[in-house]
Write an enzyme that holds these catalytic residues in place. Structure first.
Site, PDB file in Angstrom:
ATOM      1  N   ASP A  49       1.139  -1.203   0.057  1.00 35.09           N
ATOM      2  CA  ASP A  49       0.431  -0.203  -0.362  1.00 35.09           C
ATOM      3  C   ASP A  49       0.809   1.816  -0.248  1.00 35.09           C
ATOM      4  O   ASP A  49       1.695   1.686   0.834  1.00 35.09           O
ATOM      5  CB  ASP A  49      -0.719   0.127   0.955  1.00 35.09           C
ATOM      6  CG  ASP A  49      -1.959   1.471   1.380  1.00 35.09           C
ATOM      7  OD1 ASP A  49      -3.435   1.269   0.769  1.00 35.09           O
ATOM      8  OD2 ASP A  49      -1.339   1.952   1.604  1.00 35.09           O
ATOM      9  N   TYR A  54       3.178   9.839  -0.181  1.00 35.67           N
ATOM     10  CA  TYR A  54       4.458   9.290   0.922  1.00 35.67           C
ATOM     11  C   TYR A  54       5.555   9.154   0.212  1.00 35.67           C
ATOM     12  O   TYR A  54       6.508   8.448   0.168  1.00 35.67           O
ATOM     13  CB  TYR A  54       4.115   7.763   0.896  1.00 35.67           C
ATOM     14  CG  TYR A  54       2.666   7.462   1.101  1.00 35.67           C
ATOM     15  CD1 TYR A  54       1.930   8.359   1.866  1.00 35.67           C
ATOM     16  CD2 TYR A  54       2.603   5.527   1.424  1.00 35.67           C
ATOM     17  CE1 TYR A  54       0.684   7.827   2.381  1.00 35.67           C
ATOM     18  CE2 TYR A  54       1.433   5.508   1.643  1.00 35.67           C
ATOM     19  CZ  TYR A  54       0.433   6.556   2.374  1.00 35.67           C
ATOM     20  OH  TYR A  54      -1.112   6.177   3.090  1.00 35.67           O
TER      21      TYR A  54
HETATM   22  N1  LIG Z   1      -5.467   5.925   3.972  1.00 38.25           N
HETATM   23  C1  LIG Z   1      -4.859   6.929   4.865  1.00 38.25           C
HETATM   24  O1  LIG Z   1      -5.511   8.076   4.695  1.00 38.25           O
HETATM   25  C2  LIG Z   1      -4.166   6.328   5.653  1.00 38.25           C
HETATM   26  C3  LIG Z   1      -3.026   7.286   7.012  1.00 38.25           C
HETATM   27  C4  LIG Z   1      -2.071   7.038   7.137  1.00 38.25           C
HETATM   28  C5  LIG Z   1      -1.632   5.727   6.789  1.00 38.25           C
HETATM   29  N2  LIG Z   1      -1.726   4.510   5.557  1.00 38.25           N
HETATM   30  C6  LIG Z   1      -1.718   3.558   5.238  1.00 38.25           C
HETATM   31  O2  LIG Z   1      -1.394   2.830   6.841  1.00 38.25           O
HETATM   32  C7  LIG Z   1      -0.325   1.888   6.693  1.00 38.25           C
HETATM   33  C8  LIG Z   1      -0.308   1.574   7.901  1.00 38.25           C
HETATM   34  O3  LIG Z   1       0.099   2.573   9.118  1.00 38.25           O
HETATM   35  P1  LIG Z   1       1.346   2.986  10.216  1.00 38.25           P
HETATM   36  O4  LIG Z   1       2.408   3.373   9.728  1.00 38.25           O
HETATM   37  O5  LIG Z   1       0.887   4.553  10.718  1.00 38.25           O
HETATM   38  O6  LIG Z   1       0.777   2.679  10.905  1.00 38.25           O
HETATM   39  P2  LIG Z   1       0.910   1.051  11.808  1.00 38.25           P
HETATM   40  O7  LIG Z   1       0.712   0.141  11.060  1.00 38.25           O
HETATM   41  O8  LIG Z   1      -0.202   1.524  13.110  1.00 38.25           O
HETATM   42  O9  LIG Z   1       2.316   1.461  13.333  1.00 38.25           O
HETATM   43  C9  LIG Z   1       3.569   0.766  12.794  1.00 38.25           C
HETATM   44  C10 LIG Z   1       4.274   1.141  13.618  1.00 38.25           C
HETATM   45  O10 LIG Z   1       3.788  -0.129  14.069  1.00 38.25           O
HETATM   46  C11 LIG Z   1       5.534  -0.967  14.466  1.00 38.25           C
HETATM   47  N3  LIG Z   1       5.032  -1.970  14.096  1.00 38.25           N
HETATM   48  C12 LIG Z   1       4.910  -2.712  12.837  1.00 38.25           C
HETATM   49  N4  LIG Z   1       4.686  -4.291  12.872  1.00 38.25           N
HETATM   50  C13 LIG Z   1       5.052  -4.681  14.850  1.00 38.25           C
HETATM   51  C14 LIG Z   1       5.571  -5.281  14.897  1.00 38.25           C
HETATM   52  N5  LIG Z   1       5.257  -6.807  14.780  1.00 38.25           N
HETATM   53  N6  LIG Z   1       5.992  -5.314  16.037  1.00 38.25           N
HETATM   54  C15 LIG Z   1       6.279  -4.472  16.606  1.00 38.25           C
HETATM   55  N7  LIG Z   1       5.980  -2.795  16.694  1.00 38.25           N
HETATM   56  C16 LIG Z   1       5.599  -2.986  14.981  1.00 38.25           C
HETATM   57  C17 LIG Z   1       6.607  -0.165  12.985  1.00 38.25           C
HETATM   58  O11 LIG Z   1       7.924  -0.383  14.386  1.00 38.25           O
HETATM   59  P3  LIG Z   1       8.896  -0.255  13.300  1.00 38.25           P
HETATM   60  O12 LIG Z   1       8.917   1.462  12.820  1.00 38.25           O
HETATM   61  O13 LIG Z   1      10.114  -0.416  14.135  1.00 38.25           O
HETATM   62  O14 LIG Z   1       9.188  -0.222  11.861  1.00 38.25           O
HETATM   63  C18 LIG Z   1       5.762   1.060  12.986  1.00 38.25           C
HETATM   64  O15 LIG Z   1       6.453   2.001  14.442  1.00 38.25           O
HETATM   65  C19 LIG Z   1       1.075   2.887   6.264  1.00 38.25           C
HETATM   66  O16 LIG Z   1       2.230   2.524   6.075  1.00 38.25           O
HETATM   67  C20 LIG Z   1      -0.275   3.418   4.925  1.00 38.25           C
HETATM   68  O17 LIG Z   1       0.177   3.036   4.469  1.00 38.25           O
HETATM   69  C21 LIG Z   1      -3.290   4.776   4.991  1.00 38.25           C
END
Ligand SMILES: NC(=O)c1ccc[n+]([C@@H]2O[C@H](COP(=O)([O-])OP(=O)(O)OC[C@H]3O[C@@H](n4cnc5c(N)ncnc54)[C@H](OP(=O)(O)O)[C@@H]3O)[C@@H](O)[C@H]2O)c1
Length: 287
Positions: A49, A54
Protein backbone atom coordinates in the site's frame (compact mmCIF):
# COMPACT_ATOMS: atom_id res chain seq x y z
CA UNK A 1 1.81 -19.39 3.95
CA UNK A 2 0.58 -15.89 4.79
CA UNK A 3 -3.23 -15.75 5.03
CA UNK A 4 -4.85 -14.97 1.66
CA UNK A 5 -8.21 -13.28 1.05
CA UNK A 6 -10.10 -11.93 -1.96
CA UNK A 7 -9.93 -8.17 -2.30
CA UNK A 8 -12.38 -7.59 -5.15
CA UNK A 9 -10.98 -9.67 -8.04
CA UNK A 10 -7.52 -9.94 -6.44
CA UNK A 11 -6.36 -13.01 -4.54
CA UNK A 12 -3.94 -11.32 -2.15
CA UNK A 13 -2.65 -11.43 1.39
CA UNK A 14 -4.90 -10.25 4.19
CA UNK A 15 -1.82 -8.56 5.65
CA UNK A 16 -0.19 -6.03 3.33
CA UNK A 17 2.83 -3.80 3.82
CA UNK A 18 2.02 -0.15 4.55
CA UNK A 19 4.78 1.67 2.69
CA UNK A 20 4.34 5.13 4.25
CA UNK A 21 7.03 4.97 7.00
CA UNK A 22 9.63 4.01 4.38
CA UNK A 23 9.43 7.36 2.57
CA UNK A 24 7.90 10.08 4.77
CA UNK A 25 9.73 11.97 7.54
CA UNK A 26 12.06 9.86 9.74
CA UNK A 27 12.46 7.10 7.17
CA UNK A 28 15.66 5.08 7.35
CA UNK A 29 16.73 5.65 3.72
CA UNK A 30 16.00 3.95 0.39
CA UNK A 31 18.33 0.98 0.98
CA UNK A 32 16.44 0.02 4.12
CA UNK A 33 13.22 0.72 2.23
CA UNK A 34 14.04 -1.76 -0.51
CA UNK A 35 15.28 -4.32 2.05
CA UNK A 36 12.02 -4.02 3.98
CA UNK A 37 9.84 -4.47 0.88
CA UNK A 38 11.97 -7.44 -0.26
CA UNK A 39 11.75 -9.04 3.19
CA UNK A 40 7.97 -8.70 3.16
CA UNK A 41 7.64 -10.15 -0.35
CA UNK A 42 10.09 -12.99 0.36
CA UNK A 43 7.95 -13.91 3.39
CA UNK A 44 4.87 -14.20 1.16
CA UNK A 45 3.30 -10.74 1.47
CA UNK A 46 1.46 -9.96 -1.77
CA UNK A 47 -0.03 -6.54 -1.08
CA UNK A 48 1.79 -3.20 -0.92
CA UNK A 49 0.00 0.00 0.00
CA UNK A 50 1.55 3.28 -1.13
CA UNK A 51 0.33 6.74 -2.21
CA UNK A 52 1.21 9.63 -4.50
CA UNK A 53 1.74 11.68 -1.31
CA UNK A 54 4.18 9.37 0.53
CA UNK A 55 7.21 11.66 0.37
CA UNK A 56 8.82 14.16 2.74
CA UNK A 57 7.25 17.61 2.82
CA UNK A 58 9.21 19.97 0.58
CA UNK A 59 11.20 17.09 -0.93
CA UNK A 60 10.98 15.06 -4.12
CA UNK A 61 7.37 13.98 -4.78
CA UNK A 62 6.16 10.36 -5.19
CA UNK A 63 9.22 8.80 -3.54
CA UNK A 64 6.98 6.05 -2.11
CA UNK A 65 5.77 4.96 -5.53
CA UNK A 66 9.32 5.17 -6.91
CA UNK A 67 10.61 3.00 -4.06
CA UNK A 68 7.92 0.37 -4.71
CA UNK A 69 8.84 0.30 -8.39
CA UNK A 70 12.55 -0.02 -7.61
CA UNK A 71 11.94 -2.79 -5.06
CA UNK A 72 9.71 -4.78 -7.41
CA UNK A 73 12.13 -4.39 -10.31
CA UNK A 74 15.03 -5.73 -8.23
CA UNK A 75 13.01 -8.56 -6.62
CA UNK A 76 13.42 -11.98 -8.19
CA UNK A 77 9.99 -13.30 -7.20
CA UNK A 78 6.68 -13.43 -9.11
CA UNK A 79 5.89 -9.71 -9.67
CA UNK A 80 2.47 -10.46 -11.21
CA UNK A 81 1.26 -11.95 -7.91
CA UNK A 82 1.74 -8.64 -6.07
CA UNK A 83 -1.19 -6.25 -5.66
CA UNK A 84 0.07 -2.67 -5.58
CA UNK A 85 -2.42 -0.13 -4.32
CA UNK A 86 -1.84 3.60 -4.44
CA UNK A 87 -3.87 6.72 -3.71
CA UNK A 88 -4.45 10.19 -5.14
CA UNK A 89 -5.90 13.37 -3.68
CA UNK A 90 -3.38 14.20 -0.92
CA UNK A 91 -0.15 16.19 -1.10
CA UNK A 92 2.42 17.39 1.43
CA UNK A 93 2.66 20.95 2.65
CA UNK A 94 4.20 23.09 5.38
CA UNK A 95 1.89 24.65 7.93
CA UNK A 96 3.49 26.89 10.56
CA UNK A 97 6.87 25.48 9.59
CA UNK A 98 5.77 21.86 10.16
CA UNK A 99 5.31 19.11 7.54
CA UNK A 100 1.59 18.52 7.01
CA UNK A 101 -0.91 16.88 4.66
CA UNK A 102 -3.24 18.81 2.37
CA UNK A 103 -5.96 17.68 -0.04
CA UNK A 104 -6.97 18.43 -3.61
CA UNK A 105 -9.92 16.31 -4.73
CA UNK A 106 -10.66 18.29 -7.86
CA UNK A 107 -11.25 16.09 -10.91
CA UNK A 108 -8.34 17.69 -12.84
CA UNK A 109 -5.93 17.03 -10.00
CA UNK A 110 -7.08 13.43 -9.41
CA UNK A 111 -6.73 12.57 -13.11
CA UNK A 112 -3.32 14.26 -13.39
CA UNK A 113 -2.01 12.54 -10.26
CA UNK A 114 -3.37 9.13 -11.32
CA UNK A 115 -1.41 9.38 -14.58
CA UNK A 116 1.71 10.35 -12.62
CA UNK A 117 1.19 7.44 -10.22
CA UNK A 118 0.96 4.93 -13.08
CA UNK A 119 4.08 6.46 -14.64
CA UNK A 120 6.19 6.30 -11.48
CA UNK A 121 4.97 2.81 -10.60
CA UNK A 122 6.02 1.81 -14.11
CA UNK A 123 2.66 0.27 -15.03
CA UNK A 124 0.11 0.85 -17.79
CA UNK A 125 -2.71 0.19 -15.34
CA UNK A 126 -2.67 0.62 -11.55
CA UNK A 127 -4.12 -2.44 -9.80
CA UNK A 128 -6.08 -0.55 -7.17
CA UNK A 129 -6.33 3.23 -6.94
CA UNK A 130 -7.91 4.90 -3.90
CA UNK A 131 -9.32 8.40 -3.63
CA UNK A 132 -7.18 9.29 -0.60
CA UNK A 133 -9.33 11.68 1.40
CA UNK A 134 -12.51 13.76 0.88
CA UNK A 135 -11.80 17.38 -0.06
CA UNK A 136 -14.26 19.68 1.74
CA UNK A 137 -13.95 22.18 -1.14
CA UNK A 138 -15.24 19.66 -3.73
CA UNK A 139 -18.60 17.79 -3.65
CA UNK A 140 -17.76 14.15 -2.91
CA UNK A 141 -19.64 12.95 -5.98
CA UNK A 142 -17.44 15.08 -8.27
CA UNK A 143 -14.30 13.42 -6.95
CA UNK A 144 -15.93 9.99 -7.38
CA UNK A 145 -16.89 10.85 -10.97
CA UNK A 146 -13.22 11.61 -11.60
CA UNK A 147 -12.23 8.21 -10.19
CA UNK A 148 -14.77 6.64 -12.56
CA UNK A 149 -13.20 8.53 -15.47
CA UNK A 150 -9.72 7.42 -14.42
CA UNK A 151 -10.93 3.82 -14.64
CA UNK A 152 -12.60 4.29 -17.99
CA UNK A 153 -9.36 5.83 -19.29
CA UNK A 154 -7.66 2.53 -18.38
CA UNK A 155 -5.35 4.09 -15.78
CA UNK A 156 -6.67 1.95 -12.89
CA UNK A 157 -8.19 -1.51 -12.87
CA UNK A 158 -10.18 -1.13 -9.65
CA UNK A 159 -11.14 1.77 -7.41
CA UNK A 160 -11.12 2.31 -3.65
CA UNK A 161 -11.99 5.20 -1.38
CA UNK A 162 -10.33 6.16 1.89
CA UNK A 163 -11.30 8.11 5.00
CA UNK A 164 -14.95 7.77 4.03
CA UNK A 165 -18.17 7.86 6.06
CA UNK A 166 -21.15 5.59 5.35
CA UNK A 167 -22.81 8.45 3.48
CA UNK A 168 -19.72 8.88 1.29
CA UNK A 169 -19.46 5.12 0.74
CA UNK A 170 -23.02 5.21 -0.60
CA UNK A 171 -22.25 8.14 -2.92
CA UNK A 172 -19.22 6.25 -4.24
CA UNK A 173 -21.20 3.01 -4.68
CA UNK A 174 -23.85 4.83 -6.67
CA UNK A 175 -21.28 6.36 -9.04
CA UNK A 176 -18.67 3.62 -9.26
CA UNK A 177 -20.84 0.50 -9.08
CA UNK A 178 -18.86 -2.74 -9.11
CA UNK A 179 -15.57 -0.98 -9.81
CA UNK A 180 -15.57 0.19 -6.18
CA UNK A 181 -13.99 -2.70 -4.31
CA UNK A 182 -12.51 -1.32 -1.10
CA UNK A 183 -12.75 1.25 1.67
CA UNK A 184 -9.53 2.08 3.51
CA UNK A 185 -10.22 3.69 6.89
CA UNK A 186 -8.29 4.13 10.11
CA UNK A 187 -9.10 1.32 12.54
CA UNK A 188 -7.20 -0.01 15.56
CA UNK A 189 -7.70 -0.58 19.30
CA UNK A 190 -7.12 3.16 19.85
CA UNK A 191 -9.35 4.20 16.94
CA UNK A 192 -12.68 2.39 16.69
CA UNK A 193 -14.83 5.34 15.56
CA UNK A 194 -14.97 3.80 12.08
CA UNK A 195 -16.43 0.48 13.29
CA UNK A 196 -19.74 1.42 11.63
CA UNK A 197 -18.02 1.60 8.23
CA UNK A 198 -16.22 -1.70 8.83
CA UNK A 199 -19.57 -3.41 9.48
CA UNK A 200 -21.27 -1.60 6.60
CA UNK A 201 -18.60 -2.71 4.12
CA UNK A 202 -19.20 -6.33 5.16
CA UNK A 203 -22.95 -5.92 4.55
CA UNK A 204 -22.62 -4.35 1.08
CA UNK A 205 -19.81 -6.60 -0.18
CA UNK A 206 -16.85 -4.21 -0.02
CA UNK A 207 -13.42 -4.97 1.40
CA UNK A 208 -12.37 -2.94 4.44
CA UNK A 209 -8.67 -2.12 4.77
CA UNK A 210 -7.53 -0.91 8.21
CA UNK A 211 -4.93 1.86 8.07
CA UNK A 212 -2.62 2.48 11.02
CA UNK A 213 -3.87 -0.91 12.30
CA UNK A 214 -1.35 -0.80 15.16
CA UNK A 215 -2.25 2.72 16.20
CA UNK A 216 0.35 4.47 14.03
CA UNK A 217 4.07 4.88 14.47
CA UNK A 218 3.83 7.89 16.74
CA UNK A 219 3.29 7.05 20.40
CA UNK A 220 -0.45 6.49 20.83
CA UNK A 221 -2.32 8.80 23.16
CA UNK A 222 -3.79 5.97 25.17
CA UNK A 223 -1.30 3.11 25.53
CA UNK A 224 -3.56 1.37 28.07
CA UNK A 225 -5.95 0.36 25.26
CA UNK A 226 -3.28 -2.18 24.27
CA UNK A 227 -3.12 -3.81 27.74
CA UNK A 228 -5.66 -6.58 27.02
CA UNK A 229 -3.80 -7.36 23.79
CA UNK A 230 -0.55 -7.63 25.76
CA UNK A 231 -2.20 -10.13 28.14
CA UNK A 232 -3.47 -12.32 25.29
CA UNK A 233 -0.08 -12.05 23.58
CA UNK A 234 1.68 -13.34 26.67
CA UNK A 235 -0.54 -16.42 26.71
CA UNK A 236 0.33 -17.17 23.07
CA UNK A 237 4.01 -16.21 23.33
CA UNK A 238 3.73 -13.69 20.49
CA UNK A 239 4.00 -9.90 20.15
CA UNK A 240 0.94 -7.87 21.13
CA UNK A 241 1.04 -6.39 17.61
CA UNK A 242 0.25 -9.84 16.19
CA UNK A 243 -2.74 -10.09 18.52
CA UNK A 244 -3.98 -6.66 17.41
CA UNK A 245 -3.78 -7.63 13.73
CA UNK A 246 -5.40 -11.04 14.33
CA UNK A 247 -8.24 -9.33 16.26
CA UNK A 248 -8.83 -6.94 13.35
CA UNK A 249 -8.80 -9.78 10.80
CA UNK A 250 -11.29 -11.69 12.95
CA UNK A 251 -13.82 -8.87 12.46
CA UNK A 252 -14.78 -10.38 9.10
CA UNK A 253 -13.45 -12.10 6.00
CA UNK A 254 -13.72 -8.73 4.20
CA UNK A 255 -11.12 -7.14 6.50
CA UNK A 256 -7.48 -6.47 5.55
CA UNK A 257 -4.64 -4.84 7.50
CA UNK A 258 -1.66 -2.87 6.17
CA UNK A 259 0.81 -2.48 9.06
CA UNK A 260 3.64 -0.04 8.42
CA UNK A 261 7.29 -0.83 9.12
CA UNK A 262 10.58 1.03 9.05
CA UNK A 263 12.59 -2.18 8.89
CA UNK A 264 12.26 -5.88 8.02
CA UNK A 265 11.88 -7.24 11.58
CA UNK A 266 8.56 -5.56 12.29
CA UNK A 267 6.78 -6.49 9.04
CA UNK A 268 8.12 -10.06 9.32
CA UNK A 269 6.58 -10.33 12.77
CA UNK A 270 3.29 -8.74 11.62
CA UNK A 271 2.92 -11.18 8.72
CA UNK A 272 2.70 -14.05 11.23
CA UNK A 273 -0.58 -12.65 12.59
CA UNK A 274 -2.51 -14.54 9.91
CA UNK A 275 -1.53 -17.81 11.61
CA UNK A 276 -2.64 -16.69 15.05
CA UNK A 277 -6.00 -18.12 16.06
CA UNK A 278 -7.71 -16.31 18.89
CA UNK A 279 -10.33 -18.18 20.90
CA UNK A 280 -13.94 -16.90 21.12
CA UNK A 281 -13.23 -16.06 24.78
CA UNK A 282 -10.15 -14.03 23.84
CA UNK A 283 -12.02 -12.20 21.09
CA UNK A 284 -14.86 -11.41 23.51
CA UNK A 285 -12.34 -10.02 25.99
CA UNK A 286 -10.71 -7.85 23.32
CA UNK A 287 -14.03 -6.40 22.18
N1 LIG B 1 -5.44 6.06 3.84
C1 LIG B 1 -4.87 6.89 4.69
O1 LIG B 1 -5.28 8.06 4.85
C2 LIG B 1 -3.71 6.41 5.50
C3 LIG B 1 -3.23 7.19 6.57
C4 LIG B 1 -2.15 6.68 7.30
C5 LIG B 1 -1.59 5.46 6.98
N2 LIG B 1 -2.06 4.75 5.90
C6 LIG B 1 -1.47 3.45 5.52
O2 LIG B 1 -1.47 2.60 6.65
C7 LIG B 1 -0.16 2.06 6.82
C8 LIG B 1 0.09 1.70 8.25
O3 LIG B 1 -0.05 2.80 9.08
P1 LIG B 1 1.16 3.38 9.95
O4 LIG B 1 2.43 3.03 9.28
O5 LIG B 1 0.79 4.80 10.24
O6 LIG B 1 1.00 2.71 11.35
P2 LIG B 1 0.86 1.24 12.00
O7 LIG B 1 0.88 0.20 10.97
O8 LIG B 1 -0.30 1.32 12.91
O9 LIG B 1 2.15 1.19 12.90
C9 LIG B 1 3.43 1.15 12.35
C10 LIG B 1 4.41 1.09 13.51
O10 LIG B 1 4.23 -0.12 14.18
C11 LIG B 1 5.46 -0.74 14.32
N3 LIG B 1 5.26 -2.18 14.07
C12 LIG B 1 4.70 -2.73 12.97
N4 LIG B 1 4.62 -4.07 13.10
C13 LIG B 1 5.16 -4.35 14.31
C14 LIG B 1 5.37 -5.56 15.03
N5 LIG B 1 4.98 -6.72 14.53
N6 LIG B 1 5.97 -5.48 16.24
C15 LIG B 1 6.35 -4.28 16.76
N7 LIG B 1 6.15 -3.10 16.14
C16 LIG B 1 5.57 -3.14 14.93
C17 LIG B 1 6.41 -0.20 13.31
O11 LIG B 1 7.68 -0.25 13.90
P3 LIG B 1 9.08 0.13 13.20
O12 LIG B 1 8.98 1.60 12.98
O13 LIG B 1 10.07 -0.25 14.24
O14 LIG B 1 9.19 -0.67 11.96
C18 LIG B 1 5.84 1.20 13.08
O15 LIG B 1 6.50 2.12 13.95
C19 LIG B 1 0.74 3.16 6.26
O16 LIG B 1 2.03 2.70 6.00
C20 LIG B 1 -0.03 3.57 5.04
O17 LIG B 1 0.24 2.66 3.99
C21 LIG B 1 -3.11 5.21 5.17
Amino acid sequence: MVLHRNLGPFDTTAIGLGEMPLTIENNLGPKMGVETIHAALDAGCRQIDTAWAYYCSGGEEQTGEKLVREALASWDGPRDEVLVATKVGHFRNFTDGKPTWDVDGSPENLIKRAKQSAFELGVDMIDLLYFHRPDPKIPYGESCEAMKEIRSMGIAREIGISNASIEQIDIAREILGDSLIAVQNQFSPIYTETADTLDYCGKVGLSFVCWSPLGGFRKPKDESKFDPFREVAEAHGVSYQQVVLAWELAKGSHVFVIPGAHRPATILDSLKAGDLELTPEELAKLG
